[in-house]
Design an enzyme around this catalytic site. Sequence first.
Site, short mmCIF file in Angstrom:
data_model
loop_
_atom_site.label_atom_id
_atom_site.label_comp_id
_atom_site.label_asym_id
_atom_site.label_seq_id
_atom_site.Cartn_x
_atom_site.Cartn_y
_atom_site.Cartn_z
CB CYS A 282 -4.76 1.24 25.83
SG CYS A 282 -3.84 -0.55 25.49
CG HIS B 194 -5.78 1.98 19.92
ND1 HIS B 194 -6.20 2.51 21.40
CD2 HIS B 194 -5.69 1.13 20.71
CE1 HIS B 194 -5.63 2.24 22.47
NE2 HIS B 194 -5.17 1.04 22.14
CB CYS C 126 -4.90 -5.89 14.76
SG CYS C 126 -5.34 -7.58 14.85
CB SER C 127 -6.61 -0.91 17.02
OG SER C 127 -6.20 -1.72 17.93
CE LYS D 93 -9.46 -3.65 12.12
NZ LYS D 93 -9.02 -2.71 11.26
CB ILE E 39 1.35 0.98 15.00
CG1 ILE E 39 0.72 -0.51 15.98
CG2 ILE E 39 1.59 1.29 15.63
CD1 ILE E 39 1.77 -1.15 15.02
#
Lengths: 152, 386
Positions: B85, B334, B208-209, B330, B211
Amino acid sequence: MEFKNFSLFIKHTKVGKTFAEALESGKVFGTQCEKCGRTFFPPRPECPDCLEEEMAYVEIPTKGTLLTFTAIFVPPAHYGISPPKMPFARVTQTPCPVGVVEVGNGLRVMGWIPDVDLKDLKVGDPFEVEARALRNGQLTIVLKPAGGNVPK
Amino acid sequence: MKRKVAIVGAAQGKFGVREDASHRELAFEAVAGALKDAGITLKDVDSMVTAVAADEFSFALQPSAQMHDYLEFYPKANFRVEGACASGSMALRVGWMTVASGLADVVLVLGAEKMTEVSTPHATEIMGKGGDAIWEYPFGMSFPGYYAMIARAHMAAFGTTEEHLAMVAVKNHFYGSQNPLAHMPKEITLEQALNSFMVAYPLKLYDCSLITDGAAAVILASADRAKDFAKTPVWIEGIGTATDTMRIGDREKIHTLQATVVAAKEAYQRAGISPDEIDVATVHDCFTIAEICAYEDLGFCPKGEGGPFIQDRQTYIGGAIPVNVDGGLKSKGHPVGATGVAMAVEITKQLRGECGTRQVPNAEVGLTHNVGGNGQVVGVTIYRKD
C-alpha cells in the site's frame, strides 16, 4: 505430514517437514542457533546473526500472556462460507478468535483461540500454546487460556 | 542530495468502483491530468516510474508495461516499484532519486490500482496475504484483522475507545463529502459508524477504508527546470523510508508502527523541521486506528493520546494539525498502488491553495505518510510551498 497441512499453500521450505511432524505429535518447534544460542519462532534453518545453518530444533515454551487478539467476521475467500442455495436466505458465521501470545525468550506465537467467547478475552491474560492436528488433516496452533476452566 | 526536486504537475482521477474503466484507462486519466497541470506533454518527460501493488488485482505480470505502452511512452525508461500500500510513496522516492541524482530532469511518477475486477472475498484474500502468507494467513488473517490486533493492543495500553475510532471516520467522511474525486463522498454520523457491522473485532465497516479503483500522477522536475512549468513548484524537502517485521506479533510494541517513527525522524531531519511546523498532513488511514497511531508515531501528539486528540477535534481544519482533509483512504478511497501518489497530489494542491472549501488556510509545509502492509514499509515525505 507436509508443511502444506499447516500453511495451506507452501510445500517447499527447509524447516517445513520437521515442523509439521512435530505439530502432528503435539509439539511446537522453533529453532536455536548452535553457535550463538539465539532461538527463533517461527523456526528458520539459518541464523541471521551468524550466517550459518547450524540450527537445532527446540520445543518453544508454551506458557505466556495474550498480547492481542481479534476475530475475523469478513473472512478471506479461503475461510468464508458459500452463499446459501436457498433464495433470500442468509448464512452467518461465528468466527474463531485469533491471537498472539508471548512465550519465553521473547517469542511470539499466533494461533486460534477456540471455545472462548470473544467478550471474555483480555489482553494480558495468561495463555498456553498447543499444537493441534485437526480431523480434516490440517495441522495448526491453538491458544488456550491458562488454568483451563473453559468449556470444550 | 545533490539537486533539489519539485513537484510541477499533479492530478488524481476519480476514485471509486470504476466499472467504466480498465487499469490502463484509469492511469491515462491521471497522467493526462498531471501533464496538463504542468502545461507539458509526455515528450517533455525524460523518465517514468510506475507503482502498482498487486499483480493479483491487475491480472498482469508487468502492469507497468501496460502503462508505458498505453501512454506510448516507449522507448524511454519505465519500471514498476512495489511496496504494498506504500508503493506510491516508494515510486515517489525512486522518482525523487532519479531527479536528485541527475539521471533525469523531468520524471513522471504514476500510481494506479484496479481492485474491483475481483470479488470482495478474493480481494480480502489478496490483502490478507499482505501479512506473512506462510505464518499468519493460515490463521485466517485478513487485512482488517492485523489492524484489529493493533487496535486491541492500543485500547489495552491507552484506553482508546471504539468511539475514538468512529470519530476518525466521521471526520474523514466530513471532508471526503467535499471532495468530488472521492470514492464515497458522503457524511456519516458517529452512531452510523458505531452501529455498522463487525469486520474484524473491534473494527467495524466504517473503521475500514474502501476497495477502490483509481490512479494518480505527479511530475517531478529538477531545481533548474522547476520554473519552466505552468504552476508554482512545490518542493520535496525531505523523504524518510523505514521497514519493520513481517509478522505483527514480532513487534516489540504492537500498538506502535515503528517504521513510521523511524521514517518520520529521517524525513524531519532531512527537511530540518519539527512535527509542529507541519500545516497539513495526509496520513495512512487504511483503518481508523491507523490514523490514531499515525498522530502519535509522526509526533503530532504524545504516544497514547491519539484518541483524545481526535476527540478534541485537533485534526480538523482550525485544530492543531489538519489531517486527511481530502477524506483520507476512508472516504476518498484506497486504490493501494495509487494511494501514495494521490497523497502527494493532495498536498501539492493544498500548498498551492487549490482545495476550495476544504483548503487549509495559509498552508506552507505539508506531510504525507504512507504505510505498506501493516507497517512493514513506510514512506514519509515533507513538502514546502515555493
